[in-house]
Scaffold this motif. Structure first.
Motif, short mmCIF file in Angstrom:
data_model
loop_
_atom_site.label_atom_id
_atom_site.label_comp_id
_atom_site.label_asym_id
_atom_site.label_seq_id
_atom_site.Cartn_x
_atom_site.Cartn_y
_atom_site.Cartn_z
N ALA A 112 0.50 -1.12 -0.13
CA ALA A 112 -0.18 0.11 -0.06
C ALA A 112 1.17 1.50 0.27
CB ALA A 112 -1.01 -0.31 1.48
N THR A 113 1.44 1.41 0.84
CA THR A 113 2.58 2.50 1.04
C THR A 113 3.91 2.45 -0.32
OG1 THR A 113 2.57 1.89 3.42
CG2 THR A 113 4.41 3.60 2.36
N ILE A 114 4.14 1.26 -0.81
CA ILE A 114 5.03 1.34 -2.26
C ILE A 114 3.61 2.51 -3.50
CG2 ILE A 114 5.75 0.66 -4.10
CD1 ILE A 114 6.25 -1.68 -2.34
N VAL A 115 2.25 2.15 -3.46
CA VAL A 115 1.14 2.26 -4.17
C VAL A 115 0.79 3.83 -3.62
CG1 VAL A 115 -0.68 2.11 -5.24
CG2 VAL A 115 0.61 0.18 -4.82
N ARG A 116 1.21 4.29 -2.92
CA ARG A 116 0.83 5.45 -2.21
C ARG A 116 1.47 6.26 -2.66
NH1 ARG A 116 1.75 6.12 2.43
NH2 ARG A 116 0.16 4.54 3.36
N GLU A 117 3.00 6.42 -2.71
CA GLU A 117 4.22 6.98 -3.12
C GLU A 117 4.31 6.72 -4.77
OE1 GLU A 117 7.30 5.91 -1.30
OE2 GLU A 117 7.27 6.59 1.43
N ASN A 118 4.50 5.99 -5.00
CA ASN A 118 4.84 5.70 -6.50
C ASN A 118 3.72 4.49 -7.22
OD1 ASN A 118 6.03 5.24 -9.25
ND2 ASN A 118 8.02 5.81 -7.81
N PRO A 119 2.61 4.82 -7.68
CA PRO A 119 1.96 3.86 -8.44
C PRO A 119 2.40 3.16 -9.62
CG PRO A 119 0.59 6.21 -7.72
CD PRO A 119 2.35 6.29 -7.65
N ALA A 120 3.26 4.23 -10.37
CA ALA A 120 3.90 3.61 -11.46
C ALA A 120 4.96 2.27 -10.96
CB ALA A 120 4.29 4.64 -12.10
N PHE A 121 4.99 2.24 -9.78
CA PHE A 121 6.80 1.39 -8.87
C PHE A 121 5.63 0.23 -8.88
CE2 PHE A 121 9.33 -0.50 -6.52
CZ PHE A 121 10.37 -0.66 -7.00
N GLY A 122 4.90 0.78 -8.06
CA GLY A 122 3.58 -0.55 -7.54
C GLY A 122 3.65 -1.62 -8.74
N GLU A 123 3.01 -0.91 -9.79
CA GLU A 123 2.26 -1.49 -11.54
C GLU A 123 3.47 -2.57 -11.52
OE1 GLU A 123 -0.71 -1.89 -14.06
OE2 GLU A 123 -0.62 -1.05 -12.42
N GLN A 124 4.56 -1.95 -11.44
CA GLN A 124 5.76 -2.38 -11.81
C GLN A 124 6.20 -3.93 -11.33
OE1 GLN A 124 10.02 -0.83 -11.39
NE2 GLN A 124 9.69 -1.05 -13.91
N LEU A 125 5.78 -3.83 -9.89
CA LEU A 125 6.58 -4.64 -9.10
C LEU A 125 5.03 -5.89 -9.44
CD1 LEU A 125 7.13 -2.80 -5.87
CD2 LEU A 125 8.70 -4.46 -6.59
N MET A 126 3.92 -5.17 -9.74
CA MET A 126 2.91 -6.31 -9.55
C MET A 126 3.51 -7.29 -10.87
SD MET A 126 0.33 -7.45 -8.83
CE MET A 126 -1.29 -8.20 -8.61
N SER A 127 3.80 -6.57 -11.92
CA SER A 127 3.64 -6.95 -13.12
C SER A 127 5.46 -8.39 -12.68
CB SER A 127 4.20 -6.14 -14.36
OG SER A 127 4.54 -6.83 -15.53
N SER A 128 6.00 -8.00 -12.08
CA SER A 128 7.08 -8.72 -12.54
C SER A 128 6.31 -10.11 -11.39
CB SER A 128 7.96 -7.97 -11.57
OG SER A 128 9.47 -7.23 -11.99
N MET A 129 5.94 -9.73 -10.46
CA MET A 129 5.66 -10.73 -9.55
C MET A 129 5.03 -12.10 -10.50
SD MET A 129 6.62 -11.18 -6.60
CE MET A 129 7.65 -10.44 -7.44
N VAL A 130 3.81 -11.42 -11.85
CA VAL A 130 3.09 -12.18 -12.39
C VAL A 130 4.05 -12.87 -13.50
CG1 VAL A 130 1.10 -11.81 -13.88
CG2 VAL A 130 0.92 -10.82 -12.01
#
Lengths: 226, 226
Positions: free
Chosen positions: A114-132
């Motif tokens: 949640a923190t990651i996404v709040r501070e930097n949504p694009a990075f959160g998106e990138q992380l989620m994509s990495s996990m997938v």
DNA sequence: CGAGTTTTTGAAGGACATCAACGTCTGTGG
DNA sequence: CCACAGACGTTGATGTCCTTCAAAAACTCG
């Protein structure tokens, strides 16, 4: 085993931009991280260790895997530049990661998603994509381990490696036979035999202590891969 | 194979709360989804199909896996109530999912992760956690497929199943032998032999066409699991 | 060059697969 | 309620792919 010779991380100065609204922010897809270096064989983190950071590979090859009590080892994945690894949902690492060769990573301090996404949504998106992506690869690897024959495993491995690490038909093996065997669920003897067999059949060419492989017949390998 | 008898999804009315600030919002950890039902054997989605939705299991058991051209099959995971599956980063499904028994799921319309997080951060967090959990399980499963013996695989399977689906030492197998074999990377004959062997050794008790198993000696199984 | 490590090659054995047949369960219709 | 058909599961005999054990060859690095 040895976490000792890991060079003490040096802080990367955060790149800061001044927005029209006066708020400071980081560039999209980036987040503050710490650059760290590991030498060949160094442990980056171990199974069971407290989870304090996750990583993105900058250069080199990282192996992640698990050990059974009697020493049997399974390498779940190799990670190459750009790949993210070590993200956890519990507060302990669930697997071990080590440097296959000399490795440079960016370490990101553990924080709630949640923190990651709040501070930097694009990075959160990138992380989620990495996990997938990691999960995708895991699925493929389970087929390989559960249902493919030894030759099929080797063909799959070589083609994947070429696709992920090379722009040509020449593959540099950053890992040794033990790593390949533990990745493919085979023994080093079988790995060795398979490579010489593929070379004899003209599908690959081995050079320099078998650390460089030329994929002489990609179509043939593709057939073998299944 | 058959996606036919899937009951047409019925919309779930979104639960809406009125906040102090006057904005409408959904309850934390939830998001609008469509309830759908599948009968035993139904395909939920197939490898290669356009990715339009991902799912959370409400009741029943779902299997996800892959097929090789010659019919060899690997089941990557079973999903039980609460589990999320079918999230993709590309726009096609990378594996197949089918109903092991009668299954109820909530289907969530595909959307960028950014959108999900913007609309409902808590749900996004939950999804990320689900992905990491799925990846954790995949790691364990790779060790099983790559390095464990047949008995160890079976012991692992039974104990995991008990932990995830049962509060007692009694496990109801929702799947048949073929599914177990394809999950463990073995043949149905070997699966059958292992179960009768474990029963003979007093570690488990088989009942009712071998579909219910009592884990008579969990400690013993734990030893075998490795 | 020489010691240690990594890789290759060979011979023999074993764990699981394959092939085959029988047993058991479920559901349907008489 | 029983008989029967088809699907699912069990058991046995045999085969094979990969492992294990062993030793030699090649490479690395002081």
């Amino acid at each position: 085993m040895q976490i000792l010779n890991a060079v003490r991380g040096s802080r990367i100065p955060p790149v800061v931009a001044l927005h029209a609204n006066g708020l400071t922010t980081r560039p999209a897809n980036e987040m503050q991280g710490t650059r760290r270096f590991f030498q060949q064989g160094d442990e980056i983190f171990a199974e069971g260790e407290p989870y304090t950071a996750f990583y993105k590979v900058v250069s080199g090859t990282v192996r992640v895997g698990k050990l059974l009590i009697d020493g049997r080892r399974q390498i779940d994945a190799f990670h190459f530049p750009g790949d993210v690894f070590g993200l956890e949902s519990s507060d302990r690492h669930r697997f071990t990661s080590e440097a296959v060769d000399d490795v440079e990573v960016i370490a990101y301090r553990r924080s709630t998603f949640a923190t990651i996404v709040r501070e930097n949504p694009a990075f959160g998106e990138q992380l989620m994509s990495s996990m997938v992506t990691n999960l995708d690869r895991a699925h493929d690897h389970m087929v390989l381990l559960g249902r493919k024959t030894a030759v099929e495993r080797m063909a799959s491995f070589l083609l994947d490696l070429a696709r992920r690490t090379s722009r040509s038909d020449r593959v540099e093996l950053s890992m040794q036979r033990t790593d390949i065997a533990d990745y493919l669920g085979l023994t080093i003897e079988t790995v060795s035999r398979l490579l010489t067999q593929l070379a004899r059949d003209g599908l690959i060419r081995l050079t320099k202590a078998g650390r460089t492989i030329v994929l002489a017949d990609k179509a043939g390998l593709q057939t073998l891969r299944s």
